[in-house]
Design a protein around this motif. Structure first.
Motif, PDB file in Angstrom:
ATOM      1  N   GLU A  53       0.824  -1.201   0.000  1.00 19.52           N
ATOM      2  CA  GLU A  53       0.000   0.000   0.000  1.00 19.52           C
ATOM      3  C   GLU A  53       0.870   1.267   0.000  1.00 19.52           C
ATOM      4  N   ARG A  54       0.534   2.205  -0.870  1.00 20.05           N
ATOM      5  CA  ARG A  54       1.146   3.527  -0.875  1.00 20.05           C
ATOM      6  C   ARG A  54       0.081   4.546  -0.485  1.00 20.05           C
ATOM      7  N   VAL A  55       0.385   5.382   0.486  1.00 23.39           N
ATOM      8  CA  VAL A  55      -0.586   6.341   0.996  1.00 23.39           C
ATOM      9  C   VAL A  55      -0.289   7.733   0.446  1.00 23.39           C
ATOM     10  N   HIS A  56      -1.336   8.405  -0.004  1.00 23.56           N
ATOM     11  CA  HIS A  56      -1.225   9.822  -0.378  1.00 23.56           C
ATOM     12  C   HIS A  56      -2.161  10.593   0.544  1.00 23.56           C
ATOM     13  N   ALA A  57      -1.593  11.419   1.420  1.00 24.67           N
ATOM     14  CA  ALA A  57      -2.396  12.204   2.356  1.00 24.67           C
ATOM     15  C   ALA A  57      -3.050  13.364   1.628  1.00 24.67           C
TER      16      ALA A  57
END
Length: 944
Positions: A388-392
């Motif tokens: 998983e890659r998170v973009h805030a």
């Protein structure tokens, strides 16, 4: 000690191979390893070692062999009551290690998947279990492992392709199609890999080679293989337009250019991206914009899975399957999701946080293949899935020369008719700073600006929202922020608007104006005013208006106060009435509209049933009764399953629960549990106080009798349905009941009698001018069944009409049975290739709908086709599965065809070989037998 099954069976100790002396000890070890971790009955082991005529000393000799394996070979074998148990850890069996590596590859990025899959495939030394795979008790596990190996090779090729190593993918796939020349999915992959490697001419040639292999069997290339050919001819995949699955934004996206570019780039390189942020920050709008821009870059397009209406995590897999349009794929939901992972598809999972664990499991399935599929999720918390890659997603900027928050407020306020001249930037900035740049709050405040001056608006915000915290400082702060915005906005409403806003969370999904008016007792214009204030959203589909509340607004409203119990009851009673009205319409020419309405209202029907189960079980039972015709016709297992949940709260002798008992009975019959279904239906018939419930119970009993071959009983039960239906004035069930004597006469070989009964039924039908397409389609199906044996062309015409009418009505059950019969006709009288394609479709049709009873019927008809095209091994195994394996009874012309197929197969294979294969089939459950049959149809005689 370790055991090797990925090739000839072998034992290893300290890195060296240990010989197992004696064929019987090797056979014993093979069976135990194939069923590792399960108790293997002694009689199974005796048959594996000595066949059907063991010596009198077999049990004693078996014990001796087991003792020798334990003492001299160190095999951890334990005798238990009635059998033996192999207590061997998974890491000590190469087959288990292989599967663990493949599973690990599915959870990580493509580069890691390549490494793990290459390591997994290096464990193989030859076909699973070697010669021991000939043992009946081992063959199923050996076939499963061999298929897993082939699937892993395809998975490796997909991972290589995804990492830009198209040439390496070509090498893997060339080896695979050399081993399995009829594996059409591998040929399609090969053609695409060759095209991606800059060799489109070779891609076209690969499709030609595949077509030549399939032509040997009289089969035509699938749609996917033809699509791969077209891509090769074009030199690359087609640029397709986005499917109409994304809502059209009503306004522009302001201040998110950098976010859009960053997320777009991540989707291009990573399998899973989660947009993380507080409620109201604009995650959904950002995701939809990225999806809209990328739609033409994904060969299979974009799908949106809206999760906000789901309150139960258990519904997430089915909702995802439906949104991805996977119902034709077949298998369990997990299987379908894993297959979807091989598609070049962008899946947007919106509003994940309230069903986060279920969403995480769905995502793991989607990414299991390591293929080109991408997932873009919106959530208030991470999914915690590998890779998983998170973009805030942060609130909009409120500072600078032209901050995004100011631009958004001005644009939305102008759209609401706020000003004719430009506002003072300082006044706007004062407002948006008080709102911390939260887009949802800004939009609601901008809607208010049409009736309140900016200075006054700023004063109100300072008074009511002075304690707003930055929405990025923790979940509690985020809730306080949004709750404060809603509370402030609510203070500006009149009493009617405020009441409707507070009560709206009783609805689970989009609802019609009539639903809102009835449940909330609100004037029609009140929801419209809330839409204008951005507190409700319009959901216009198919030209029909529905209102829905944003998930974030719902959360904030519920934080202020829960839904009132009296309102919950009114909601449940209203949707019971909706279901009853739709049930009445299902029996008329308005059936398609009624079916569509119930499908659109399923979120609120689900919520109503769940509330009633806990508070008023009798109401829940009535709701199950009202939904019974819809659920059985559409084969909606979820709706039928609601009735099963009433078991703990309604006694089986309670007349109020009889309607639910009938739905449970129907669900059991569909699942192949005929005796249990019959028991439930009889119990419902005994205790029911309502003739409508008795009528549906008799219908279930008529079905069971028909599946059992008790034709006289089935015909008599159908006539009892007719009697009750006439007393109730229900033409739909009159015609349904009359179909039973016709079918029973036909299946009993009394064709002239069946034709006479059909003619009388048609005369009676003329008295009912407003029948629905399902009844008309059922009559066409019945006419087709009469003519199958003698006039196949006439039968096909009737069956195709039945299928068309089923599609009009939404009755998937009728569509399924009509397709089975049509496939059977084509199998015996038509082009084998067309019959193969038809059976492939209909087998998957029943698999995906978990209808075991009709799956078995379909497989019985498929035996003829496999035997006709020379796939004798597969035909013999399938014969054993459907004749010896239990389930409903085969009789009449169908049984005669099965007996004929058995005689021809015995003649060609030999009696002993046929018996061996049939015994293997008898050990398979219908779903496994179906998957073997699908594989055989894809592979042809040589592969079968």
């Amino acid at each position: 000690m370790e055991v090797g099954v990925l090739g000839p069976l072998e034992l290893r100790e300290d890195g060296r191979t240990v010989e197992v002396l004696g064929t019987q000890q090797r056979a014993l070890l093979a069976v135990l390893v194939a069923r590792r971790g399960r108790v293997v009955p002694a009689e199974v082991l005796v048959e594996a070692l000595w066949g059907e005529e063991p010596p009198r000393t077999a049990t004693h000799t078996l014990h001796t062999h087991a003792s020798r394996l334990r003492r001299s070979q160190g095999v951890p074998l334990r005798a238990v009551d009635g059998g033996y148990l192999l207590e061997l850890e998974a890491e000590r069996v190469d087959g288990a290690r292989f599967e663990a590596l493949v599973a690990g590859a599915a959870a990580g990025p493509a580069t890691e998947a390549v490494r793990l899959l290459e390591e997994a495939l290096a464990l193989w030394r030859g076909p699973a279990f070697g010669r021991a795979a000939d043992l009946v008790a081992v063959r199923g596990e050996a076939l499963r492992l061999d298929e897993s190996r082939s699937a892993a090779r395809e998975q490796l090729a997909a991972a290589l392709h995804a990492t830009g190593r198209a040439a390496d993918a070509v090498a893997v796939l060339e080896a695979l199609v050399a081993d399995e020349p009829y594996r059409e999915t591998a040929w399609a992959q090969l053609a695409r890999a060759l095209t991606a490697a800059g060799r489109p001419a070779d891609g076209v040639a690969a499709v030609a080679r595949a077509s030549a292999s399939l032509d040997e069997l009289g089969l035509r290339p699938s749609a996917d293989l033809r699509a791969a050919q077209q891509e090769a001819l074009r030199g690359g995949p087609a640029r397709t337009t986005a499917r109409p699955s994304l809502p059209v934004p009503a306004s522009t996206l302001v201040g998110r250019d950098e976010d859009v570019a960053a997320v777009d780039a991540l989707v291009g390189t990573e399998p899973l991206i989660t947009l993380l942020g507080p409620g109201g920050v604009g995650k959904t709008r950002l995701a939809l914009e990225v999806a809209r821009r990328r739609a033409q870059r994904h060969r299979s397009g974009v799908r949106l899975v809206e999760l906000a209406t789901l309150t139960d995590g258990a519904a997430v897999p089915a909702a995802t399957v439906a949104a991805l349009e996977l119902s034709g794929e077949g298998g369990t939901t997990s299987t379908m999701l894993r297959r979807a992972g091989t598609l070049d598809l962008l899946v947007v999972l919106d509003n994940c946080e309230h069903v986060i664990e279920a969403v995480a499991a769905v995502v793991e399935d989607l990414l299991a293949a390591g293929g080109p599929l991408r997932v873009l999720a919106t959530s208030r918390e991470r999914l915690e899935v590998a890779g998983e890659r998170v973009h805030a997603v942060a609130p909009l900027a409120v500072d600078g020369t032209d901050p995004a928050a100011r631009r958004l407020f001005v644009e939305r306020a102008r759209a609401a008719g706020a000003w004719t001249t430009d506002p003072e930037p300082a006044d706007v900035d004062r407002v948006v700073r008080e709102l911390d740049g939260l887009p949802l709050a800004i939009e609601m405040a901008a809607a208010r600006a049409a009736t309140v001056g900016l200075a006054d608006l700023g004063d109100q915000l300072e008074v009511d929202l002075a304690r707003l915290e930055h929405p990025g400082r923790g979940s509690a702060a985020r809730h306080r922020t949004l709750a404060s915005v809603i509370a402030w906005s609510s203070a500006l409403l009149d009493d009617a608007e405020r009441t409707v806003l507070a009560d709206w969370p009783v609805f689970a999904g989009p609802v019609r104006p009539a639903d809102a008016a009835a449940v909330l007792e609100a004037a029609a214009e009140v929801p419209d005013r809330l839409v204008r204030r951005s507190l409700l959203a319009l959901d216009v589909r198919d030209g029909r208006t529905r209102y829905r509340m944003l998930h974030t607004v719902r959360s904030a409203v519920l934080d202020s106060a829960p839904v009132r119990p009296a309102l919950r009851r009114r909601h449940a009673e209203w949707f019971l009435d909706v279901a009853r009205q739709a049930d009445a319409a299902l029996r008329t020419s308005a059936e398609p509209e009624a079916c569509a309405l119930l499908a659109a209202q399923v979120a609120d029907l689900r919520a109503a049933h769940a509330w009633a189960r806990n508070t008023d079980p009798a109401l829940a039972a009535r709701l199950s009764g009202a939904l019974h015709v819809h659920a059985t016709g559409t084969m909606n297992d979820e709706i039928l399953g609601w009735a099963a949940r009433l078991g703990p709260v309604l006694a089986d002798d309670d007349p109020q629960g009889a309607a639910a008992q009938v739905s449970v009975a129907a669900r059991l019959v569909v699942g192949g549990e005929l005796r249990a279904g019959e028991h439930r239906a009889r119990r419902a018939l005994e205790v029911a106080s309502d003739d409508r419930v008795r009528m549906t119970a008799l219908e279930v009993l008529g079905d069971v009798a028909l599946y059992d071959g008790r034709l006289d009983d089935s015909a008599a039960l159908g006539l009892r349905v007719v009697e009750l239906a006439r007393s109730l004035g229900d033409p739909h069930y009159v015609m349904t009941g009359l179909s039973y004597p016709i079918l029973c006469a036909s299946y009993g070989g009394r064709y002239d009698e069946a034709r006479e009964l059909l003619a009388r039924t048609r005369e009676e039908m003329d008295r009912f001018p407003d029948l629905g397409p399902t009844v008309l389609g059922n009559l066409a199906y019945t006419a087709g069944e009469i003519e199958i044996e003698h006039r196949p062309a006439v039968a096909l015409a009737h069956l195709e009409r039945a299928t068309t009418l089923a599609e009009q009505s939404g009755c998937t059950f009728l569509g399924g049975v009509a397709r089975v019969s049509a496939s059977s006709v084509r199998a015996r009288h038509g082009d084998p290739a067309a019959a193969m394609a038809a059976f492939d479709e209909v087998v998957r049709w029943w698999l995906v709908r978990a209808n075991r009873t009709h799956l078995v019927t379909t497989l019985r008809n498929l035996v003829d086709l496999l035997e006709r095209v020379g796939a004798d091994t597969a035909a013999a195994e399938l014969w054993g599965a459907v004749v010896l394996g239990g389930g409903s009874v085969s009789f009449g012309a169908e049984r005669a065809r099965l007996d004929g197929a058995r005689e021809r197969l015995q003649s060609r294979l030999g009696a002993d070989r046929f018996a061996e294969l049939a015994d293997v089939g008898a050990t398979l459950d219908p779903e496994t037998a179906a998957r073997h049959a699908l594989s055989a149809m894809a592979s042809g005689p040589a592969g079968a």
